[in-house]
Design a protein around this motif. Structure first.
Motif, PDB file in Angstrom:
ATOM      1  N   LEU A 213       0.828  -1.209   0.000  1.00  0.00           N
ATOM      2  CA  LEU A 213       0.000   0.000   0.000  1.00  0.00           C
ATOM      3  C   LEU A 213       0.862   1.259   0.000  1.00  0.00           C
ATOM      4  N   TRP A 214       1.860   1.276   0.852  1.00  0.00           N
ATOM      5  CA  TRP A 214       2.804   2.388   0.889  1.00  0.00           C
ATOM      6  C   TRP A 214       3.998   1.995   1.731  1.00  0.00           C
ATOM      7  N   ARG A 215       5.045   2.776   1.578  1.00  0.00           N
ATOM      8  CA  ARG A 215       6.253   2.541   2.355  1.00  0.00           C
ATOM      9  C   ARG A 215       6.845   3.878   2.767  1.00  0.00           C
ATOM     10  N   LYS A 216       7.052   4.017   4.048  1.00  0.00           N
ATOM     11  CA  LYS A 216       7.708   5.195   4.595  1.00  0.00           C
ATOM     12  C   LYS A 216       8.584   4.727   5.741  1.00  0.00           C
ATOM     13  N   PRO A 217       9.878   4.530   5.489  1.00  0.00           N
ATOM     14  CA  PRO A 217      10.774   3.967   6.512  1.00  0.00           C
ATOM     15  C   PRO A 217      10.595   4.642   7.865  1.00  0.00           C
ATOM     16  N   PRO A 218      10.515   3.802   8.920  1.00  0.00           N
ATOM     17  CA  PRO A 218      10.778   2.355   8.964  1.00  0.00           C
ATOM     18  C   PRO A 218       9.530   1.485   8.806  1.00  0.00           C
ATOM     19  N   VAL A 219       8.466   2.000   8.162  1.00  0.00           N
ATOM     20  CA  VAL A 219       7.194   1.279   8.110  1.00  0.00           C
ATOM     21  C   VAL A 219       6.867   0.858   6.677  1.00  0.00           C
ATOM     22  N   LEU A 220       6.399  -0.389   6.545  1.00  0.00           N
ATOM     23  CA  LEU A 220       5.856  -0.896   5.295  1.00  0.00           C
ATOM     24  C   LEU A 220       4.399  -1.272   5.545  1.00  0.00           C
ATOM     25  N   ALA A 221       3.491  -0.755   4.718  1.00  0.00           N
ATOM     26  CA  ALA A 221       2.066  -1.061   4.850  1.00  0.00           C
ATOM     27  C   ALA A 221       1.647  -1.995   3.724  1.00  0.00           C
ATOM     28  N   ILE A 222       1.043  -3.114   4.090  1.00  0.00           N
ATOM     29  CA  ILE A 222       0.569  -4.073   3.103  1.00  0.00           C
ATOM     30  C   ILE A 222      -0.881  -4.439   3.402  1.00  0.00           C
ATOM     31  N   ALA A 223      -1.585  -4.863   2.363  1.00  0.00           N
ATOM     32  CA  ALA A 223      -2.995  -5.234   2.515  1.00  0.00           C
ATOM     33  C   ALA A 223      -3.119  -6.649   3.069  1.00  0.00           C
ATOM     34  N   ALA A 224      -4.192  -6.870   3.829  1.00  0.00           N
ATOM     35  CA  ALA A 224      -4.476  -8.205   4.350  1.00  0.00           C
ATOM     36  C   ALA A 224      -4.833  -9.144   3.206  1.00  0.00           C
ATOM     37  N   LEU A 225      -4.538 -10.412   3.392  1.00  0.00           N
ATOM     38  CA  LEU A 225      -4.828 -11.429   2.392  1.00  0.00           C
ATOM     39  C   LEU A 225      -6.138 -12.139   2.714  1.00  0.00           C
ATOM     40  N   PRO A 226      -6.869 -12.593   1.696  1.00  0.00           N
ATOM     41  CA  PRO A 226      -8.041 -13.434   1.965  1.00  0.00           C
ATOM     42  C   PRO A 226      -7.610 -14.817   2.428  1.00  0.00           C
ATOM     43  N   GLY A 227      -8.531 -15.540   3.034  1.00  0.00           N
ATOM     44  CA  GLY A 227      -8.238 -16.889   3.479  1.00  0.00           C
ATOM     45  C   GLY A 227      -7.633 -16.932   4.868  1.00  0.00           C
ATOM     46  N   ALA A 228      -7.066 -18.071   5.198  1.00  0.00           N
ATOM     47  CA  ALA A 228      -6.485 -18.292   6.524  1.00  0.00           C
ATOM     48  C   ALA A 228      -5.240 -19.143   6.379  1.00  0.00           C
ATOM     49  N   THR A 229      -4.393 -19.099   7.393  1.00  0.00           N
ATOM     50  CA  THR A 229      -3.187 -19.925   7.378  1.00  0.00           C
ATOM     51  C   THR A 229      -3.543 -21.380   7.667  1.00  0.00           C
ATOM     52  N   LEU A 230      -2.596 -22.256   7.395  1.00  0.00           N
ATOM     53  CA  LEU A 230      -2.805 -23.678   7.632  1.00  0.00           C
ATOM     54  C   LEU A 230      -2.618 -24.052   9.100  1.00  0.00           C
ATOM     55  N   GLY A 231      -2.220 -23.106   9.908  1.00  0.00           N
ATOM     56  CA  GLY A 231      -1.992 -23.363  11.320  1.00  0.00           C
ATOM     57  C   GLY A 231      -0.779 -22.597  11.790  1.00  0.00           C
ATOM     58  N   ARG A 232      -0.173 -23.094  12.837  1.00  0.00           N
ATOM     59  CA  ARG A 232       1.036 -22.463  13.360  1.00  0.00           C
ATOM     60  C   ARG A 232       1.869 -23.522  14.070  1.00  0.00           C
ATOM     61  N   LEU A 233       3.135 -23.218  14.244  1.00  0.00           N
ATOM     62  CA  LEU A 233       4.006 -24.126  14.972  1.00  0.00           C
ATOM     63  C   LEU A 233       3.542 -24.226  16.417  1.00  0.00           C
ATOM     64  N   GLY A 234       3.355 -25.445  16.902  1.00  0.00           N
ATOM     65  CA  GLY A 234       2.885 -25.640  18.262  1.00  0.00           C
ATOM     66  C   GLY A 234       1.386 -25.717  18.379  1.00  0.00           C
ATOM     67  N   GLY A 235       0.671 -25.546  17.267  1.00  0.00           N
ATOM     68  CA  GLY A 235      -0.787 -25.613  17.269  1.00  0.00           C
ATOM     69  C   GLY A 235      -1.266 -26.627  16.256  1.00  0.00           C
ATOM     70  N   PRO A 236      -2.556 -26.942  16.289  1.00  0.00           N
ATOM     71  CA  PRO A 236      -3.089 -27.907  15.323  1.00  0.00           C
ATOM     72  C   PRO A 236      -3.149 -27.320  13.929  1.00  0.00           C
ATOM     73  N   SER A 237      -3.065 -28.188  12.935  1.00  0.00           N
ATOM     74  CA  SER A 237      -3.241 -27.741  11.556  1.00  0.00           C
ATOM     75  C   SER A 237      -4.722 -27.655  11.241  1.00  0.00           C
ATOM     76  N   THR A 238      -5.132 -26.547  10.656  1.00  0.00           N
ATOM     77  CA  THR A 238      -6.536 -26.365  10.292  1.00  0.00           C
ATOM     78  C   THR A 238      -6.768 -26.650   8.812  1.00  0.00           C
ATOM     79  N   GLY A 239      -5.727 -27.004   8.087  1.00  0.00           N
ATOM     80  CA  GLY A 239      -5.834 -27.202   6.648  1.00  0.00           C
ATOM     81  C   GLY A 239      -6.084 -28.647   6.275  1.00  0.00           C
ATOM     82  N   SER A 240      -6.798 -28.850   5.173  1.00  0.00           N
ATOM     83  CA  SER A 240      -7.050 -30.181   4.641  1.00  0.00           C
ATOM     84  C   SER A 240      -5.816 -30.682   3.904  1.00  0.00           C
ATOM     85  N   PRO A 241      -5.734 -31.991   3.630  1.00  0.00           N
ATOM     86  CA  PRO A 241      -4.626 -32.495   2.817  1.00  0.00           C
ATOM     87  C   PRO A 241      -4.533 -31.779   1.472  1.00  0.00           C
ATOM     88  N   ALA A 242      -5.682 -31.452   0.877  1.00  0.00           N
ATOM     89  CA  ALA A 242      -5.676 -30.741  -0.406  1.00  0.00           C
ATOM     90  C   ALA A 242      -5.057 -29.356  -0.268  1.00  0.00           C
TER      91      ALA A 242
END
Length: 250
Positions: free
Chosen positions: A50-79
């Motif tokens: 979206l913009w960059r003004k050091p020391p900050v970078l602004a980016i847009a959020a992505l659709p969807g969700a992550t497959l999980g996180r380290l130390g947590g359960p996976s929420t993603g299907s095999p596909a």
């Protein structure tokens, strides 16, 4: 009124979320340079800058969700895991970027760093000697010649977003550059070994995917991470995290 969410914060960098905007604050502007450049070159979906003004970078959020996180359960299907594997392969097949990334450190330098870290882990009583020794042996498999590809360099599962079985974006490219393909695959499946076959199925089996090397990267990455995580306020001893990854090799 939208609230400010602290996504991650430590002494080197912080990421905040305000609505559909992420603000990345980094003390080292070279990391942001690498990130912006890598996102412009990567042949996979990435966040819109979206913009960059050091020391900050602004980016847009992505659709969807992550497959999980380290130390947590996976929420993603095999596909979904297979789709991530296909996206990683697309990245690795792309033209090489101009820089060497975190996954491209020299074997000699990496071995020296690993040996020093193993010594410090034992000397400071952070981990038992037999655990460190065994994982140093496993890590040796990763210390071999490799053909450079376009790597992400920090491909944690929390950095890959999926929606309806399709990868909608990959974030956090500050470690990107030329490197070892198996480093990315190992990082992505760290702590979620049960999904390695799904990822490889999407990635393709026509390449030499040496499982001993992937196991070696699991051990190597975890050994190098433990003290840094502790010093920056994270807990590598939490269930399913780095220390459990090391214990699984015993």
């Amino acid at each position: 009124m939208e609230e400010v969410e602290v996504v991650v914060a430590h002494s080197e960098r912080a990421t905040l979320r305000v609505g559909e905007v992420f603000l990345k604050v980094d003390a080292d502007q070279s990391r942001i340079d690498v990130e912006v450049e890598a996102m412009s070159l990567a042949p996979v979906p990435t966040p819109k800058v979206l913009w960059r003004k050091p020391p900050v970078l602004a980016i847009a959020a992505l659709p969807g969700a992550t497959l999980g996180r380290l130390g947590g359960p996976s929420t993603g299907s095999p596909a979904a895991w297979a789709a991530a594997g296909a996206a990683i392969r697309k990245l690795h097949d792309a033209p090489l970027p101009p820089r060497t990334g975190r996954a491209g450190r020299s074997i000699v330098a990496l071995a020296a760093e690993l040996d020093a870290e193993c010594e410090a882990l034992v000397a400071n009583g952070v981990l038992p000697g037999d655990l460190v020794t065994r994982n140093r042996q496993v890590a040796e498999a990763a210390l071999r010649p490799w053909t450079p590809v376009f790597t992400h360099g920090d491909l944690q599962i929390a950095h890959v977003f999926v929606d309806a079985g399709e990868v909608t974006g990959i974030i956090d490219w500050s470690e990107a550059g030329r490197g070892d393909a198996l480093y990315d695959l190992a990082t992505f499946t760290l702590g979620h070994e049960e999904h390695l076959d799904d990822v490889i199925g999407g990635y393709g089996t026509d390449l030499d995917l040496d499982l001993d090397v992937i196991h070696g990267w699991w051990s190597l990455r975890s050994l190098l991470a433990v003290r840094w995580l502790i010093e920056h306020g994270f807990d590598p001893f939490a269930p399913g995290c780095e220390v459990d990854v090391l214990r699984a090799r015993m």
